[in-house]
Design an enzyme around this catalytic site. Sequence first.
Site, PDB file in Angstrom:
ATOM      1  N   LYS A 132      17.144  18.110  10.605  1.00 25.60           N
ATOM      2  CA  LYS A 132      15.894  18.568   9.982  1.00 25.60           C
ATOM      3  C   LYS A 132      15.976  18.509   8.464  1.00 25.60           C
ATOM      4  CE  LYS A 132      15.678  22.550   8.782  1.00 25.60           C
ATOM      5  NZ  LYS A 132      15.243  23.686   9.565  1.00 25.60           N
ATOM      6  N   CYS A 147      21.995  23.428  16.015  1.00 24.73           N
ATOM      7  CA  CYS A 147      22.014  23.222  14.563  1.00 24.73           C
ATOM      8  C   CYS A 147      22.485  21.826  14.195  1.00 24.73           C
ATOM      9  CB  CYS A 147      22.910  24.275  13.903  1.00 24.73           C
ATOM     10  SG  CYS A 147      23.145  24.014  12.137  1.00 24.73           S
ATOM     11  N   GLU A 163      15.235  31.280 -12.713  1.00 22.35           N
ATOM     12  CA  GLU A 163      15.156  32.272 -13.787  1.00 22.35           C
ATOM     13  C   GLU A 163      13.839  33.045 -13.747  1.00 22.35           C
ATOM     14  OE1 GLU A 163      14.694  31.086 -17.900  1.00 22.35           O
ATOM     15  OE2 GLU A 163      13.947  29.106 -17.281  1.00 22.35           O
ATOM     16  N   CYS A 173      19.097  22.325  12.309  1.00 24.23           N
ATOM     17  CA  CYS A 173      19.240  22.432  10.850  1.00 24.23           C
ATOM     18  C   CYS A 173      19.652  21.125  10.164  1.00 24.23           C
ATOM     19  CB  CYS A 173      20.282  23.496  10.504  1.00 24.23           C
ATOM     20  SG  CYS A 173      20.238  24.975  11.503  1.00 24.23           S
ATOM     21  N   HIS A 215      18.298  28.742 -18.111  1.00 28.80           N
ATOM     22  CA  HIS A 215      17.106  28.057 -18.599  1.00 28.80           C
ATOM     23  C   HIS A 215      17.369  26.565 -18.780  1.00 28.80           C
ATOM     24  CE1 HIS A 215      13.195  27.922 -20.550  1.00 28.80           C
ATOM     25  NE2 HIS A 215      13.735  27.249 -21.559  1.00 28.80           N
ATOM     26  N   TYR A 217       8.131  28.042  12.265  1.00 30.46           N
ATOM     27  CA  TYR A 217       8.704  27.271  11.153  1.00 30.46           C
ATOM     28  C   TYR A 217       9.106  25.878  11.623  1.00 30.46           C
ATOM     29  CZ  TYR A 217      13.444  28.376  12.849  1.00 30.46           C
ATOM     30  OH  TYR A 217      14.588  28.481  13.608  1.00 30.46           O
ATOM     31  N   GLU A 231       7.816  22.688   9.613  1.00 32.36           N
ATOM     32  CA  GLU A 231       8.831  21.820   9.013  1.00 32.36           C
ATOM     33  C   GLU A 231       8.682  20.386   9.515  1.00 32.36           C
ATOM     34  OE1 GLU A 231      12.530  24.933   8.183  1.00 32.36           O
ATOM     35  OE2 GLU A 231      12.411  23.900  10.115  1.00 32.36           O
TER      36      GLU A 231
END
Length: 512
Positions: A85, A77, A492, A82, A487, A218, A222
């Site tokens: 990346k 990671c 939302e 992670c 908002h 992935y 990615e």
Amino acid sequence: MAALRGPAGRFRWRVRAVPGAARGTAGRQCYDLLVIGGGSGGLACAKEAAQLGKKVAVVDYVEPSPRGTRWGLGGTCVNVGCIPKKLMHQAALLGGMIHDAPHYGWKVAQPLHDWGKMAEAIQNHVKSLNWGHRVQLQDRKVKYFNFKASFVNPHMVCGVSKGGEETLLSADHIVIATGGRPRYPTHIEGALEYGITSDDIFWLKESPGKTLVVGASYVALECAGFLTGLGLDATVMIRSVPLRAFDQQMASLVTEHMVVHGTRILRGCTPLRVERLSDRRLQVTWVDLASDKKDTGTFDTVLWAVGRVPETRGLNLEKAGVRTNPNTQKILVDAQEATSVPHIYAIGDVAEGRPELTPTAIMAGRLLAQRLCSRSSDLMDYDNVPTTVFTPLEYGCVGLSEEEAVARHGEERVEVYHAYYKPLEFVMPERDASQCYIKMVCLREPPQLVLGLHFLGPNAGEVTQGFALGIKCGASYKQVMRTVGIHPTCAEEVAKLRISKRSGLDPTVTGC
């Protein structure tokens, strides 16, 4: 000393003699807990146990990649996963924002990207994290050994330093947290000699140039995504279906967006060989599996992203009696993370049936340490774990895919609410929002328990993390609809999902 599970699954300690692993033997160091692997899960387990008063050691060694890339403490990671990346993904997103800026009144020059400068900054940050982990271990009085480890017997490990010096370590409990490494398709001619993997891409000092990414995971998408976003020519070669473990409607939208924004995708193809040309570029020959037609292409870099293999080779697990899955080579574990040997545990990517995700390894490691120290009986819950794929248009999800929900409950018992929406940020630069999509998978009968949420759009990780709590707590569709949205945000839109797939109505959001 042995661990026995007492009432409520807690552990108590009992001293016993272990042949070949007696305490106090010259040249041997003894610990309450020995962790093999200095990645996210292993470090979390070690630090938690030390904080709870145990004598703990961590053994970690990174075998250089076939291309010679090496890194420090912290695991995949921190070093090759992670963190770098996400930073390269962010660099690519910034390029898109610069293109949007004139629509907001900014006068900006045509952007040019400097790979070397970006890479240096990312690598310096990673090195600071490596150092930070070393400091944290020292602060918690965790002994750190930088050497290769292998089992001598169920309670003893032999460590070999770079110089070949051997050290024997024995422990009452041992946790294996060695993670995994990228798989090389060695059956393909030239794959190992000329290709790189995710172990290398983040440590390149110069731009990879025109890149072929092979794989449908992935990781493949990615990497291809941020390379395209940084202005490079990127192609993804996919043998079958992308993101096989994810909701397939969402996976299709992810790849559709990538194609629209410049990434070339070769579907139903598999490489046959990689050759080095006289100009140092790479010629790749591949075959279309449907037509059996062969084709070639020239690239500067070939990146393999065809899966990962657990780091169990070289551990001599058979000497400890630890059983593995003969097909995957992953370690078999129970709900307590225990292996076939009661005092040896495995967490993270190396364990069979566990999500290959950093946060799950961290939590599993901490909970294991708490159980070993009799502070808790809680087990890791691997259901409803949220995650995000950091493709150019991010895909966040938690819970069941639509396919999984139907397979588990039946199509008639599943209701899917969905919407295509346009992020406000896309309006001024007139960005295409065709793939911005949300769907909530629910049980059909009241109170319509939410089984899964899938979000494709900007900041998907941030959106999904928030809703993951509600789904973890058993939220119903009605409760989500009674949640007041913030908002104007993309998040939302989740609380405004009124149209079901079953209705057949147009799910495109209109108005603000």
